[in-house]
Scaffold this active site. Structure first.
Site, short mmCIF file in Angstrom:
data_model
loop_
_atom_site.label_atom_id
_atom_site.label_comp_id
_atom_site.label_asym_id
_atom_site.label_seq_id
_atom_site.Cartn_x
_atom_site.Cartn_y
_atom_site.Cartn_z
N GLY A 241 0.84 -1.20 0.00
CA GLY A 241 0.00 0.00 0.00
C GLY A 241 0.87 1.24 0.00
O GLY A 241 1.91 1.26 0.66
N ILE B 160 2.08 3.74 6.61
CA ILE B 160 1.42 4.73 7.49
C ILE B 160 1.12 4.10 8.84
O ILE B 160 0.95 4.79 9.82
CB ILE B 160 0.11 5.30 6.88
CG1 ILE B 160 -0.94 4.20 6.68
CG2 ILE B 160 0.38 6.06 5.59
CD1 ILE B 160 -2.35 4.75 6.46
N ASP B 161 1.08 2.74 8.90
CA ASP B 161 0.66 2.06 10.13
C ASP B 161 1.72 2.13 11.25
O ASP B 161 1.39 1.88 12.40
CB ASP B 161 0.37 0.58 9.85
CG ASP B 161 -0.67 0.38 8.77
OD1 ASP B 161 -1.47 1.30 8.54
OD2 ASP B 161 -0.66 -0.69 8.13
N GLY C 39 6.56 -2.26 3.27
CA GLY C 39 6.22 -2.68 4.63
C GLY C 39 6.56 -4.14 4.84
O GLY C 39 7.37 -4.71 4.08
N ASP C 40 5.94 -4.78 5.82
CA ASP C 40 6.36 -6.15 6.16
C ASP C 40 6.17 -7.13 5.00
O ASP C 40 7.03 -7.99 4.78
CB ASP C 40 5.73 -6.64 7.46
CG ASP C 40 4.23 -6.72 7.39
OD1 ASP C 40 3.64 -5.93 6.63
OD2 ASP C 40 3.64 -7.57 8.07
N GLY C 41 5.09 -7.00 4.23
CA GLY C 41 4.88 -7.92 3.11
C GLY C 41 6.00 -7.82 2.09
O GLY C 41 6.61 -8.83 1.70
N GLN D 252 -6.00 8.96 4.42
CA GLN D 252 -4.80 8.93 5.27
C GLN D 252 -3.55 8.56 4.48
O GLN D 252 -2.44 8.76 4.95
CB GLN D 252 -4.99 7.91 6.41
CG GLN D 252 -6.12 8.28 7.34
CD GLN D 252 -6.65 7.08 8.11
OE1 GLN D 252 -6.18 6.77 9.19
NE2 GLN D 252 -7.63 6.39 7.56
N GLU E 219 -9.05 0.75 13.10
CA GLU E 219 -9.84 -0.25 12.35
C GLU E 219 -9.71 -1.66 12.95
O GLU E 219 -10.58 -2.50 12.77
CB GLU E 219 -9.44 -0.26 10.88
CG GLU E 219 -7.97 -0.62 10.65
CD GLU E 219 -7.55 -0.58 9.19
OE1 GLU E 219 -8.36 -0.24 8.32
OE2 GLU E 219 -6.37 -0.90 8.93
N ARG F 274 -22.54 9.90 15.07
CA ARG F 274 -22.22 9.85 13.64
C ARG F 274 -20.84 9.21 13.48
O ARG F 274 -19.99 9.33 14.37
CB ARG F 274 -22.17 11.25 13.02
CG ARG F 274 -23.51 11.94 12.94
CD ARG F 274 -24.39 11.33 11.85
NE ARG F 274 -25.63 12.08 11.67
CZ ARG F 274 -26.75 11.86 12.36
NH1 ARG F 274 -26.78 10.92 13.30
NH2 ARG F 274 -27.83 12.59 12.13
O1 F6P Z 1 -1.00 -1.02 5.54
C1 F6P Z 1 -1.49 0.19 5.11
C2 F6P Z 1 -3.00 0.17 5.02
O2 F6P Z 1 -3.43 1.44 4.61
C3 F6P Z 1 -3.71 -0.27 6.31
O3 F6P Z 1 -3.75 0.74 7.29
C4 F6P Z 1 -5.06 -0.69 5.76
O4 F6P Z 1 -5.65 -1.64 6.61
C5 F6P Z 1 -4.71 -1.30 4.42
O5 F6P Z 1 -3.45 -0.77 4.06
C6 F6P Z 1 -5.70 -0.98 3.33
O6 F6P Z 1 -5.32 -1.65 2.16
P1 F6P Z 1 -5.94 -1.40 0.72
O7 F6P Z 1 -5.16 -0.32 0.06
O8 F6P Z 1 -5.79 -2.70 0.02
O9 F6P Z 1 -7.36 -0.98 0.88
#
Ligand code: F6P
Length: 367
Positions: free
Chosen positions: A12, A141-142, A117-119, A289, A237, A281
């Site tokens: 991502g 971003i995480d 990232g980790d992947g 983000q 989330e 709401r």
């Molecule tokens: O790892 C980054 C991230 O934005 C996470 O915070 C989120 O859960 C995920 O990627 C969303 O992934 P996608 O872009 O596949 O919707």
């Protein structure tokens, strides 16, 4: 002598990817006279041999731009790559890592810089086990990668959420509402914790601290009793109710990590409305983000990480990730970064400070 280096952005996207690409390409040209090739759309470009040469000119004017000039993908793992469909129309996967490595060799690329990232860093590690010289750059971003104090993109995401909270604060106050804001972060609560603190949230819910809805409702009722008829609730989330389960929005079967979390914000808002009688709401910030212009901090961090990655590409040692430790950019083994996720420690000083100023995490009554 290292003469040719490849670079790709995987997983991502995160604000700041262009800053790393720029740092890599410019240090290559200015300090080492090395040629840099950028692979398109993450590992997809490596497998399909889609690339572009990077230089001073085409890395100009990108530092302030979000996204990545090379494109990215959180699918397309060379070790489990979609190669077609079977008779039932299901995607078929195969290990095409030899094809990826052959592409590197054909181009004369001696080192591959993987910004991910980790992947993506797991894949980098697997490639290194097959003889590829790799250097990692920690992106997400995480902020959930171990072995670095902070990943780039995190600061920008926190600023984006903080601005959203400031905006929701005023409308929450006008309408005497509970405003629930769902933020990203996967299995870590860093974005929720930092932005919730910066944005003056009354409640922060994170995966590392399972919550009890009655405790949160009590907090909101207490605020009303004190004349504060609105509340801001920031929910990661991945947050879960005590003995509850994470809420999954969808599964993306051919992704490195197929689970896509999402939906907990509405669950919390509905329960709080019922428990308190206050109108609620929900705002899901989602990919807002990840987009947009990187913060000044992320621009500086990515420039330093990119330059350091090129230093390591030229001088070794490989199978390392560049990393922020305190105020220094250092290198650490990629293994250290991908061994385990970096999550919020419930007994850490930052959580203690948040609780001390009255923020409720839904885990304990504070009266
Ligand atoms: O790892 C980054 C991230 O934005 C996470 O915070 C989120 O859960 C995920 O990627 C969303 O992934 P996608 O872009 O596949 O919707």
């Amino acid at each position: 002598m290292i003469k040719r280096v490849g670079v790709l952005t995987g997983g991502g996207d995160a604000p700041g990817l262009n800053g790393v690409i720029r740092g890599v390409a410019r240090a290559a040209q200015n300090n080492y006279n090395v040629q840099v090739f950028g692979f398109m759309d993450g590992f997809h470009g490596l497998v399909e041999n889609k690339y572009m040469a990077l230089d001073m000119a085409n890395t100009s004017g990108i530092l302030h731009r979000g996204g990545t000039m090379l494109g990215s993908s959180n699918r397309d793992n060379p070790f489990w790559y979609p190669t077609g469909t079977d008779a039932e129309g299901k995607t078929v996967f195969a290990d095409v890592s030899d094809q990826a490595i052959a592409n590197l060799n054909r181009l004369g690329i001696q080192v591959l810089i993987v910004i991910g990232g980790d992947g993506s860093l797991h894949i980098a590690k697997q490639l290194s086990e097959k003889g590829v010289n790799v250097v990692g750059v920690p992106k997400t971003i995480d902020n959930d990668l171990d072995a670095t104090d902070q990943t780039f993109g995190f600061d920008t995401a926190v600023n984006t959420v903080t601005e959203a909270l400031d905006r929701l604060h005023t409308t929450a106050e006008s309408h005497h509402r509970i405003m629930v804001v769902e933020v990203m972060g996967r299995y870590a609560g860093w974005i929720a914790l930092h932005s919730g603190m910066a944005g003056g949230s009354d409640v922060i819910l994170i995966p590392e601290i399972p919550y009890d809805i009655d405790i949160i409702a009590r907090k909101i009722k207490q605020r009303s009793a004190q004349g504060k008829y609105f509340s801001l609730v920031t929910v990661a989330e991945g947050a879960t109710e005590k003995e509850g389960k994470q809420v999954v929005a969808k599964m993306v079967e051919d992704s490195f990590d197929p689970v896509r979390l999402g939906g907990i914000g509405q669950v919390v808002a509905d329960k709080l409305e019922k428990a308190t009688g206050h109108e609620s709401r929900t705002t899901v910030l989602g990919h807002l983000q990840r987009g947009g212009t990187p913060s000044a901090m992320d621009r500086i961090l990515t420039t330093r990480l990119g330059v350091k990655a090129m230093d390591i590409a030229v001088n070794g040692p490989y199978e390392q990730m560049v990393s922020l430790k305190g105020s220094e950019i250092v290198t650490v083994p990629i293994d250290d970064a991908i061994d385990s996720l970096k999550t919020v420690k419930p007994d850490s000083e930052i959580v203690y400070a948040a609780k001390a100023v009255g923020i409720c995490f839904g885990d304990e009554y504070d009266d």
